[in-house]
Design a protein around this motif. Structure first.
Motif, PDB file in Angstrom:
ATOM      1  N   ARG A 161       0.760  -2.420   2.961  1.00 24.92           N
ATOM      2  CA  ARG A 161       0.340  -1.138   2.406  1.00 24.92           C
ATOM      3  C   ARG A 161      -1.177  -1.147   2.268  1.00 24.92           C
ATOM      4  N   LEU A 162      -1.825  -0.199   2.916  1.00 22.28           N
ATOM      5  CA  LEU A 162      -3.280  -0.118   2.960  1.00 22.28           C
ATOM      6  C   LEU A 162      -3.755   1.179   2.312  1.00 22.28           C
ATOM      7  N   GLY A 168     -12.772   6.828   4.838  1.00 17.11           N
ATOM      8  CA  GLY A 168     -11.507   7.055   5.517  1.00 17.11           C
ATOM      9  C   GLY A 168     -10.975   5.852   6.270  1.00 17.11           C
ATOM     10  N   ARG A 169     -11.612   4.678   6.130  1.00 18.68           N
ATOM     11  CA  ARG A 169     -11.154   3.464   6.810  1.00 18.68           C
ATOM     12  C   ARG A 169     -10.133   2.747   5.936  1.00 18.68           C
ATOM     13  N   PHE A 170      -9.113   2.206   6.566  1.00 19.18           N
ATOM     14  CA  PHE A 170      -8.047   1.560   5.803  1.00 19.18           C
ATOM     15  C   PHE A 170      -8.375   0.101   5.515  1.00 19.18           C
ATOM     16  N   VAL A 180     -11.858  -0.296  -2.281  1.00 19.77           N
ATOM     17  CA  VAL A 180     -11.154  -0.683  -1.063  1.00 19.77           C
ATOM     18  C   VAL A 180     -12.078  -1.488  -0.162  1.00 19.77           C
ATOM     19  N   VAL A 181     -11.568  -2.605   0.347  1.00 16.60           N
ATOM     20  CA  VAL A 181     -12.286  -3.442   1.304  1.00 16.60           C
ATOM     21  C   VAL A 181     -11.750  -3.122   2.693  1.00 16.60           C
ATOM     22  N   ALA A 182     -12.539  -2.462   3.525  1.00 21.27           N
ATOM     23  CA  ALA A 182     -12.089  -2.072   4.869  1.00 21.27           C
ATOM     24  C   ALA A 182     -12.241  -3.249   5.830  1.00 21.27           C
ATOM     25  N   ASP A 183     -11.493  -4.305   5.526  1.00 20.11           N
ATOM     26  CA  ASP A 183     -11.499  -5.521   6.328  1.00 20.11           C
ATOM     27  C   ASP A 183     -10.045  -5.962   6.453  1.00 20.11           C
ATOM     28  N   LEU A 184      -9.511  -5.929   7.659  1.00 18.14           N
ATOM     29  CA  LEU A 184      -8.095  -6.224   7.877  1.00 18.14           C
ATOM     30  C   LEU A 184      -7.856  -7.641   8.389  1.00 18.14           C
ATOM     31  N   ARG A 185      -8.835  -8.515   8.256  1.00 23.85           N
ATOM     32  CA  ARG A 185      -8.704  -9.871   8.790  1.00 23.85           C
ATOM     33  C   ARG A 185      -7.928 -10.786   7.838  1.00 23.85           C
ATOM     34  N   ASP A 199      -8.924   1.285  13.744  1.00 26.95           N
ATOM     35  CA  ASP A 199      -9.489   2.458  14.419  1.00 26.95           C
ATOM     36  C   ASP A 199      -9.034   3.768  13.805  1.00 26.95           C
ATOM     37  N   LEU A 200      -8.038   3.736  12.926  1.00 21.27           N
ATOM     38  CA  LEU A 200      -7.531   4.964  12.322  1.00 21.27           C
ATOM     39  C   LEU A 200      -8.434   5.429  11.189  1.00 21.27           C
ATOM     40  N   ARG A 201      -8.446   6.727  10.965  1.00 15.70           N
ATOM     41  CA  ARG A 201      -9.196   7.313   9.854  1.00 15.70           C
ATOM     42  C   ARG A 201      -8.307   8.316   9.134  1.00 15.70           C
ATOM     43  N   SER A 202      -8.529   8.450   7.816  1.00 17.64           N
ATOM     44  CA  SER A 202      -7.733   9.371   7.029  1.00 17.64           C
ATOM     45  C   SER A 202      -8.541   9.836   5.832  1.00 17.64           C
ATOM     46  N   ARG A 203      -7.929  10.661   5.009  1.00 18.42           N
ATOM     47  CA  ARG A 203      -8.595  11.136   3.802  1.00 18.42           C
ATOM     48  C   ARG A 203      -8.781   9.982   2.819  1.00 18.42           C
ATOM     49  N   PRO A 204      -9.912   9.900   2.167  1.00 16.58           N
ATOM     50  CA  PRO A 204     -10.099   8.853   1.156  1.00 16.58           C
ATOM     51  C   PRO A 204      -8.984   8.899   0.114  1.00 16.58           C
ATOM     52  N   GLY A 205      -8.476   7.728  -0.208  1.00 15.41           N
ATOM     53  CA  GLY A 205      -7.408   7.625  -1.193  1.00 15.41           C
ATOM     54  C   GLY A 205      -6.011   7.737  -0.636  1.00 15.41           C
TER      55      GLY A 205
END
Length: 446
Positions: A161-162, A168-170, A180-185, A199-205
């Motif tokens: 769950r991100l 807008g980065r997950f 939020v830390v936009a780091d998926l490593r 690479d996906l973007r969305s509404r903040p939150g």
């Protein structure tokens, strides 16, 4: 001041004006591990709970939180004398970006298992008391890894769950923060689950739920902002509802995969909503189901209660054992989980689902259960549920806990009613984190 004060982990230190040490750098030697992902140290009469350390290490730490008179929290900034179990962190999101996903990524497997075993033992002894601690050492066991993982503490999580950051980065939440830390490593997810998500973007939150089901299909669901949570029911029941309901009060859009998630354990197949609860570790459903069924040990014609049942992971094999002459009553507060269980297990005649709060629903169940299964949320079952279960006088109680403190407290409550733990197992169901799952079999008598 030198007044002794107690902290939640059972250690004490001299009282000190809160905030006086905030930002201070200390050199300490770490003692035992403490519940919550810390090691205990002492400095100038105060207790310091240190994150990112290991027992026996000499470290330099920075105080990050100091709002209690007798103790504070700190984080390692330099290791002066490392533990033989220390390794370079395997989680870049945690080590480099400050994500709260992996707080034990800096220890090897043996060190992690010893750490969790020690924490569980301390909680059972201190909170559970002698009647619980008499079960002895409960070594934390490794769950089987995903075939492609390469190691049992990597690539185990089937559900992630991100949250979207301000751009807008997950990513994952920062440790003890809503940031939020936009780091998926992070090495927890099974192979392929988060490919391309950066690479996906969305509404903040907004949130993104990404999973791989039993058929190997990936499902990606975008979840809208939450509506205000209803306040009906106890805190434990609301926690159960959140766990199993997932996004029931939130709009969701399937971006990839099917609207139905397929899961299998033994001969049974579940069709779940993507936002519905299922065990995150790839091996946990099968292992837990096997242990629960063995320890409940019902015969044909018996009655079994499965409380906090979700979609019926444990209820299904138990119903197979009791057969049509017996019955399994599954109790769950989340409507989506009840609907999924009824739909998926409609061909199991002995099984009935009951939707409602646990303590209020017990009076409607078939009486005289041979065994009662409980898998409550992190807050545990609590006194009211434990009292009601014991009043039914089952021969066996199988209790599952994902928090060692509430688990130990619930076991002590059973002890007040004459039930004692006879067997106990613990599993590293959340590798690279401090979390542990434990299962106890309780029966009456000394």
């Amino acid at each position: 001041m030198t007044d002794g004060v107690s902290d939640p982990n059972g250690v004490s230190g001299a009282a000190e004006r809160p905030g006086a040490w905030l930002g201070r750098t200390l050199e300490v030697t770490l003692d035992r591990p403490a519940h919550g992902g810390f090691c205990v140290a002492r400095h100038e009469g105060r207790v310091v709970f240190v994150r990112q350390g290991l027992p026996g290490e000499r470290v330099r730490v920075r105080v990050e939180a100091d709002d209690k008179p007798g103790w504070c929290r700190a984080e390692v900034i330099e290791v002066l004398d490392p533990s033989p179990h220390r390794r370079p962190s395997v989680c870049a999101a945690s080590a480099e970006s400050g994500s709260g996903c992996c707080d034990l990524a800096h220890t090897d497997r043996d060190g992690a298992l010893a750490y969790k075993t020690a924490v569980l033992r301390e909680q059972l002894e201190r909170i559970g008391g002698p009647g619980v601690a008499q079960v002895g050492e409960v070594p934390v066991e490794t769950l089987p890894a995903a075939p492609e993982a390469g190691a049992p503490d990597l690539g185990w999580r089937t559900r992630v769950r991100l949250t979207a950051d301000a751009d807008g980065r997950f990513g994952y939440h920062r440790y003890r923060s809503e940031d939020v830390v936009a780091d998926l490593r992070c090495p927890q997810p099974v192979a392929g689950v988060i490919d391309g998500i950066a690479d996906l973007r969305s509404r903040p939150g907004s949130e993104l739920l990404v999973m791989r089901d039993a058929d190997g299909e990936r499902h990606v669901v975008e979840i809208g902002p939450p509506a205000p949570a209803a306040r009906s029911g106890s805190r434990r029941e609301r926690a159960t509802g959140r766990r199993t309901r997932g996004g029931a009060r939130r709009t969701s859009t399937v971006l990839e995969g099917d609207p139905t998630v397929v899961e299998r354990v033994g001969t049974h197949v579940w069709q779940l909503e993507p936002t519905g609860f299922w065990q995150a570790h790839i091996a946990a459903p099968r292992v837990y189901s096997d242990v629960v069924t063995e320890w409940a040990d019902p015969d044909a014609g018996d009655i079994v209660w499965d409380l906090y049942s979700g979609a019926g992971l444990f209820a299904a094999p138990l119903a197979d054992r009791v057969g049509p002459a017996g019955g399994v009553d599954a109790v769950e507060i989340a409507p989506a989980a009840v609907a999924a269980g009824r739909r998926s297990l409609a061909d199991v005649p002995a099984l009935r689902f009951h939707r409602g709060e646990t303590v209020r629903t017990l009076a409607t169940l078939r009486p005289d259960p041979r065994a009662v299964i409980l898998d409550p949320p992190r807050a545990g079952a609590g006194r009211a549920v434990v009292t009601a279960v014991c009043a039914a006088e089952p021969d066996r109680i199988v209790h599952i806990g994902c928090d060692p403190a509430s688990f130990a407290r619930d076991l002590a409550l059973y002890g007040e009613r004459g039930y004692r733990p006879r067997r106990m197992r613990a599993f590293d169901a959340f590798p690279l984190t401090h979390h542990v799952e434990a299962i106890a079999l309780l029966t009456r008598g000394d």
